[in-house]
Design a protein around this motif. Structure first.
Motif, PDB file in Angstrom:
ATOM      1  N   SER A 110       1.424  -1.065  -0.096  1.00  0.00           N
ATOM      2  CA  SER A 110      -0.399  -0.051  -0.135  1.00  0.00           C
ATOM      3  C   SER A 110       0.691   1.023  -0.155  1.00  0.00           C
ATOM      4  O   SER A 110       1.837   0.695   0.225  1.00  0.00           O
ATOM      5  N   SER A 111       0.706   2.459  -0.700  1.00  0.00           N
ATOM      6  CA  SER A 111       1.210   3.654  -0.777  1.00  0.00           C
ATOM      7  C   SER A 111       0.162   4.709  -0.902  1.00  0.00           C
ATOM      8  O   SER A 111      -1.058   5.218  -1.707  1.00  0.00           O
ATOM      9  N   THR A 112      -0.306   5.475   0.491  1.00  0.00           N
ATOM     10  CA  THR A 112      -0.870   6.310   0.861  1.00  0.00           C
ATOM     11  C   THR A 112      -0.513   8.162   0.718  1.00  0.00           C
ATOM     12  O   THR A 112       0.386   7.313   2.095  1.00  0.00           O
TER      13      THR A 112
END
Length: 575
Positions: A76-78
């Motif tokens: 994930s990358s947020t």
């Protein structure tokens, strides 16, 4: 615009970068911003604004994290909803030896990356967790670099000269890159690691840190990295402790949020839009010695722009009038008080933009303190009047009143350069912007047959801004006990309104002409500029209705918004 149409010595900033195609993650604080990929890394790609920037200079141009010599896999990358923190979750891929035997199974290790910007530093924490059933060793590496590229250089500008970069180890856990600046301002990048890497090296523009971990089952190990952007000599080393700075940042930002009003509706979609807009505005809002100022945008315009700041302040005035106070005080402090042809500067004129990068400081690009904006000055006067009506802030208005009068003087003396009653623009040198309204591309103003309009140019909406400035300044003048000035401004406003209607209205088009060119010929094209006229109140009511109706016809209204140029026009180009 074709190359042959450019004037000699024009400063060309090529359009060679596509941000829409990139998977960027953007952070900003103060005069610093950073753009990372989905891994949280920085890759050097030609004309890419990836990296860590401060004052439009790239202090970190490369940052690549590897695990056992391979890039990890992204889980994930947020960027968090408040735009403060980038959180990335990574894991290891399946790794095999030369014979095809599995050495390390996928998902054995989890790496959480968290990073944020604060006071010209990027703080990052890697948290490595082993989910192996047995103790295992793990090799990690960070490859990094600093090129000190100027933002205009990244956009494609070909600079005449640049300084040299060198590197030096400052200790077993710290390295620095030094830029021998051409403009005389020392710049350096300091990278500090914790704990001490197994190996740390740096030379010229590149460096590498290697870590060797020995992790028991379920053991967790942190690794920190602090990247500090340094300008000048004698700067103190930044605080390196990630959690100390995160607590400080959260406390300051929480205090700012508590002061900001909250708007909530019965519609969840509208609420999401409002929350997103609020977070984006908070990120762009930058503290200056004169108050908060909304920077224009990341990456190319992360700096004060006069027109953008004023219009943002006007739209936020009903909700957060302190934004207008910061904008007015900042622009008053930077108001021109002399003439400089290279900067399109004239006494009383309001700033277009300010830049602190090396090319601007050297004068290779004219935007160090640039005044090539025809509308910022009347809009400044209008904002002052609106702010006074909203707040009755006597301290601020008394402080800026001399600047308001200087702006009015500029309109009369320099804005209407030929005395025809309309305010027009023309650059003093070919290095300046050819078009100086809100549409400032070189081919923004044209005739119905597609010909570019010759300078000087008097835009329709600018006349509306001047009209609004006159009316609001007249009201201000009464409260400042200057009754003769007030009466004179009201007469000028009414005269401008009559002359505007006689000159700009085109009954066949059903709207106002885009502009008058240097030969006083009307640019008979349908554009959204006429919609800006409505905001100012200069349009006659019956004609204002016709303009509004035209803007919602099929050639203007796309369903997503109003086109800036009707698709029926010769130079319509949605790309």
């Amino acid at each position: 615009m074709k190359p042959e149409e450019l004037a000699p010595h024009t400063v060309v900033v090529p359009g060679v970068v596509s941000l829409a195609a990139s998977s960027r993650r953007t952070l900003k604080h103060g005069d610093s911003f950073a753009m990372f990929d989905e891994f949280g890394d920085v890759f050097e790609v030609e004309h890419s604004p990836a990296g860590l920037f401060h004052h439009d200079t790239r202090f970190l141009s490369r940052l690549q994290f590897t695990l056992e010599g391979h890039r990890p896999m992204v889980l994930s990358s947020t960027v968090q909803p408040d735009n403060v923190m980038l959180d990335v979750d990574l894991t290891n891929p399946d790794l095999f030896d030369a014979g095809g035997n599995l050495l390390l199974a996928k998902d054995t290790f989890h790496i959480a990356r968290a990073k944020f910007l604060w006071d010209a530093c990027c703080y990052e924490l890697f948290t490595v967790t082993s989910y192996s059933d047995v103790r295992r060793k793990l090799r990690l590496a960070l490859d990094f670099g600093a090129d000190f590229a100027d933002l205009f250089e990244i956009r494609g500008y070909r600079r005449s000269r640049r300084g040299q970069v060198s590197a030096r180890a400052l200790g077993p856990s710290e390295v620095a890159f030094y830029y021998q600046s051409v403009d005389g301002l020392p710049r350096s990048t300091r990278l500090s690691f914790g704990p001490q890497p197994a190996r740390l090296s740096a030379a010229t523009t590149q460096g590498r840190a290697e870590f060797e971990l020995d992790l028991a089952a379920r053991e967790r190990r942190p690794i920190s990295l602090t990247v500090q952007c340094v300008e000048g000599n004698g700067a103190l080393a930044a605080e390196r402790r990630f959690f100390v700075m995160r607590r400080l940042a959260r406390r300051v930002l929480a205090e700012a949020r508590e002061q900001a009003p909250i708007i909530e509706t019965s519609n969840t979609v509208v609420n999401s839009v409002l929350e997103r807009s609020s977070a984006d505005l908070a990120m762009l809002m930058t503290e200056t010695p004169h108050g908060a100022y909304p920077y224009a945008g990341v990456p190319w315009f992360s700096t004060p722009f006069g027109r953008d700041g004023i219009l943002t302040a006007i739209e936020m005035l009903w909700l957060e009038p302190q934004v207008a106070r910061g904008v007015l005080r900042f622009l008053a402090a930077h108001q021109a008080d002399d003439e400089d042809a290279g900067a399109d500067r004239e006494p009383g004129k309001i700033l277009h933009e300010v830049r602190e990068c090396e090319l601007a400081r050297l004068g290779e690009v004219p935007f160090g303190r640039y005044y090539g904006s025809i509308d910022a000055t009347p809009l400044f006067v209008a904002l002052a009047g609106m702010y006074w009506q909203r707040t009755r802030d006597e301290e601020t208005l008394k402080a800026i009143w001399p600047h308001v009068k200087a702006a009015l003087e500029w309109i009369e003396r320099y804005g209407d350069r030929d005395g025809d009653g309309f305010v027009e623009y023309d650059r003093k040198r070919s290095s300046g912007l050819r078009n100086q309204g809100w549409k400032d591309s070189d081919d923004a103003v044209f005739h119905e047959d597609g010909r570019l309009a010759p300078l000087p140019i008097a835009l329709c909406e600018v006349q509306g801004y001047v009209y609004l400035a006159y009316r609001l300044a007249a009201q201000l003048a009464v409260d400042m006990d200057d009754y003769p000035l007030s009466a004179g401004l009201m007469l000028k406003a009414e005269k401008l309104r009559r002359q505007f209607e006689e000159t700009y209205w085109d009954d066949e088009l059903g709207t106002y002409a885009l502009a008058l060119d240097g030969e006083k010929a009307a640019c008979r094209v349908r554009t959204s500029n006429a919609g800006q006229v409505l905001f100012s109140g200069i349009a006659m009511p019956q004609r204002a209705r016709r303009v509004a109706q035209r803007l919602f016809e099929a050639d203007f209204y796309s369903g997503w918004g109003i086109r800036t140029v009707s698709r029926r026009e010769r130079r319509f180009n949605p790309a």
